[in-house]
Enzyme design. Structure first.
Site, short mmCIF file in Angstrom:
data_model
loop_
_atom_site.label_atom_id
_atom_site.label_comp_id
_atom_site.label_asym_id
_atom_site.label_seq_id
_atom_site.Cartn_x
_atom_site.Cartn_y
_atom_site.Cartn_z
N THR A 103 0.82 -1.21 0.00
CA THR A 103 0.00 0.00 0.00
C THR A 103 0.85 1.26 0.00
O THR A 103 0.54 2.25 -0.68
CB THR A 103 -0.95 0.00 1.22
OG1 THR A 103 -1.80 -1.15 1.16
CG2 THR A 103 -1.80 1.25 1.25
N ASN A 143 -4.73 -4.36 -3.72
CA ASN A 143 -4.87 -5.81 -3.85
C ASN A 143 -4.69 -6.32 -5.28
O ASN A 143 -4.16 -7.41 -5.49
CB ASN A 143 -6.25 -6.26 -3.35
CG ASN A 143 -6.46 -5.97 -1.88
OD1 ASN A 143 -5.76 -5.17 -1.29
ND2 ASN A 143 -7.45 -6.63 -1.28
N THR A 188 35.25 -37.86 -13.43
CA THR A 188 34.04 -38.08 -12.64
C THR A 188 34.48 -38.31 -11.20
O THR A 188 35.52 -38.92 -10.96
CB THR A 188 33.24 -39.29 -13.14
OG1 THR A 188 34.06 -40.46 -13.09
CG2 THR A 188 32.77 -39.07 -14.58
N HIS A 189 33.72 -37.80 -10.24
CA HIS A 189 34.11 -37.86 -8.82
C HIS A 189 35.43 -37.12 -8.59
O HIS A 189 36.15 -37.43 -7.64
CB HIS A 189 34.24 -39.30 -8.32
CG HIS A 189 33.00 -40.12 -8.47
ND1 HIS A 189 32.09 -40.32 -7.47
CD2 HIS A 189 32.52 -40.80 -9.55
CE1 HIS A 189 31.09 -41.09 -7.90
NE2 HIS A 189 31.33 -41.38 -9.18
N SER A 319 46.21 -10.46 -6.03
CA SER A 319 46.66 -10.50 -4.65
C SER A 319 47.27 -9.17 -4.25
O SER A 319 47.91 -8.49 -5.06
CB SER A 319 47.67 -11.62 -4.45
OG SER A 319 48.23 -11.58 -3.15
N LYS A 325 50.09 -12.94 -9.18
CA LYS A 325 48.97 -13.85 -9.00
C LYS A 325 47.73 -13.29 -9.69
O LYS A 325 47.40 -12.12 -9.53
CB LYS A 325 48.68 -14.05 -7.51
CG LYS A 325 47.70 -15.19 -7.20
CD LYS A 325 47.65 -15.43 -5.70
CE LYS A 325 46.86 -16.68 -5.35
NZ LYS A 325 45.43 -16.54 -5.65
N GLU A 332 34.25 -16.08 -9.89
CA GLU A 332 33.93 -15.89 -8.47
C GLU A 332 32.76 -14.92 -8.30
O GLU A 332 31.87 -15.15 -7.47
CB GLU A 332 35.17 -15.38 -7.74
CG GLU A 332 36.31 -16.39 -7.68
CD GLU A 332 37.63 -15.78 -7.25
OE1 GLU A 332 38.55 -16.55 -6.93
OE2 GLU A 332 37.75 -14.53 -7.25
#
Length: 480
Positions: A103, A143, A188-189, A319, A325, A332
């Site tokens: 409202t 509403n 895999t894994h 860094s 680096k 990210e």
């Protein structure tokens, strides 16, 4: 000394209140500003635009029904168009975390529209006075206006998000073609698996994004089903019998969206299911991008002590202490965006289930989260595509390096020597830290390796099978 702020006195049903003299809003907005100093966030542009569309359409429809005088209706229309264009955004000031149902935000729009319409009348020396409730809000209620505005606002943002998704899918498709000849170890894994093509990995990303894009578009179709004209609780109280259908047609003309009138205006007041489903489609897409961003971080890890199979563009130093680096900052960033989207989807789901009886009072939260989800997804995906995906390069040498040390290449020998013999070959190759071929050559010389039928196997058969890596990686795609 700072200049003393000037105020004017406004009145509402609760009495008098000071309102900043240079603002177009009135007493109810000012009370909301004072009552809800919660987040400091302002209404999303999509929310301002969408309610202005409703006010523009309502002025036109009520004029056509003979319920508004032409000068009043025309002034409201002109003010609404200016609001849609963003001319008065600084006058929309109610925190998203506000009174239930929206409202306060709704009255912010009504008051700004009325004030600007009155200025337009004065500028044109036309007699008349526009009232925020009696004229701007004629035949409407919070509403039905707020859920309609959420639907329109999502559809308004949809095209930008869709273009971002299409751009990302196309970028990954281009990379899949570019990387088609780079054969590497599958995993895999997080363990070595059968060889794949780098291009195949990237084609999977493109396909996943495209499928999520389709899911979002499909879920958005229900957003065009409007409950406008239901006014309070869905009854249509104070609205002309033709108001609802004319409103849908008028808003379709204004926006160009495919819109239809809800078959049940009571349901459209009570149920937030369409928003929950649409939010869920956004969340699913967010999960897909989270997985993709994490994959790119893994594939580019190192470089000296990681996989280093791809190189992501270097867009900034990584860094404050380690020279040289470079971090996968765009991936990210995308992870953080998509985690936020998933959190907001949870808020939408909880708010959607928190309605009682004829109304869901948590609609401001649903609106804020849906609009914010779409906005940050669009910006995040565009930045990720333009500053990361487009600049990814393959490292074929490193891919070959890992592939040559992948003992799971022994899988290619299963049809010749069988699973058990292949497992022993792989174990011995890992123990000696040599290639599968080297161990196979040893075992053949010692008479320890044979075919499934027990007959001796030749070194040439082993070599031919192990060299068929290119053919091994050709499956899995129905179309190239």
């Amino acid at each position: 000394m700072t200049e003393e702020k000037k105020y004017r006195i406004e009145k509402d049903s609760l009495g008098e209140i000071n309102v900043p003299a240079d603002m177009l809003y009135g007493a109810q907005t000012q009370r909301a500003v004072e009552n809800f100093p919660i987040s400091g966030y302002l209404p999303d542009r999509a929310f301002i635009w969408s309610i202005a569309v409703i006010k523009l359409a309502a002025a036109r429809v009520n004029l056509s029904l003979g319920l508004l005088l032409p000068p009043i209706a025309e002034a409201i229309q002109d003010a609404s168009k200016e609001i849609m264009e963003g001319k008065w955004d600084k006058h929309f000031v109610v925190d998203p975390f506000q009174a239930g149902a929206g409202t306060s935000h709704h009255m912010n729009i009504n008051e700004v529209t009325a004030s600007r319409a009155n200025q337009i009348l004065e500028e044109n020396q036309i007699q008349g006075k526009v009232h925020p409730n009696d004229h701007v809000n004629m035949a409407q209620s919070t509403n039905d206006v707020i859920p309609t505005a959420i639907r329109l606002g999502c559809l308004w943002r949809l095209n930008d998000l869709d273009e971002a998704l299409l751009s990302a899918a196309n970028a990954f498709t281009r990379k899949s073609v570019e990387f088609d000849n780079v054969i590497k170890s599958g995993r895999t894994h997080l363990q070595d698996a059968v060889p794949v093509r780098l291009g195949q990995e990237f084609s999977a990303y493109a396909s996943a994004i495209q499928r999520d894009r389709n899911r979002i578009l499909e879920a958005s179709e229900d957003l065009g089903r409007l409950g406008i004209g239901g006014t309070a609780a869905g009854t249509g109280l104070n609205a002309h019998p033709d108001f609802a259908s004319r409103m849908v047609s008028e808003m379709a003309n204004i926006t160009g969206f495919s819109l239809e009138l809800s078959e049940n205006l009571f349901e459209s007041m009570q149920s937030m299911a369409d928003f929950t489903a649409f939010s869920g489609a956004l969340r699913t897409c967010a999960v897909t991008f989270t997985k993709i961003a994490n994959d790119l971080r893994l594939l580019s890890s190192g470089p000296a002590s990681g996989l280093d199979e791809i190189h992501l563009p270097a867009v900034q130093p990584g860094s404050s202490i380690m020279p040289g680096k470079v971090n996968p900052v765009m991936a990210e960033m995308l992870n953080m965006v998509m985690i936020q989207v998933c959190a907001m989807d949870t808020a939408v789901a909880l708010a959607s289930g928190a309605g009682q009886l004829e109304l869901n009072v948590m609609m401001p939260s649903i609106a804020y989260n849906l609009f914010e989800m779409m906005k940050i997804m669009t910006s995040g995906i565009n930045a990720f595509t333009n500053r990361c995906v487009d600049g990814i390069s393959a490292n074929p040498e490193r891919c070959r390096f890992w592939l040559e040390r992948n003992t799971i290449l022994v899988t290619a020998l299963n049809p010749i020597i069988g699973y058990q013999a292949g497992a022993k070959l792989a174990q011995e190759a890992r123990r000696q830290d040599v290639s599968i071929l080297a161990v196979a050559e040893q075992q053949i010389k010692n008479g320890q390796l044979s075919r499934l039928d027990g007959t001796p196997v030749t070194l040439e058969e082993i070599k031919t099978a192990l060299q068929s890596v290119d053919a091994m990686t050709r499956g899995g795609l129905m179309a190239s």
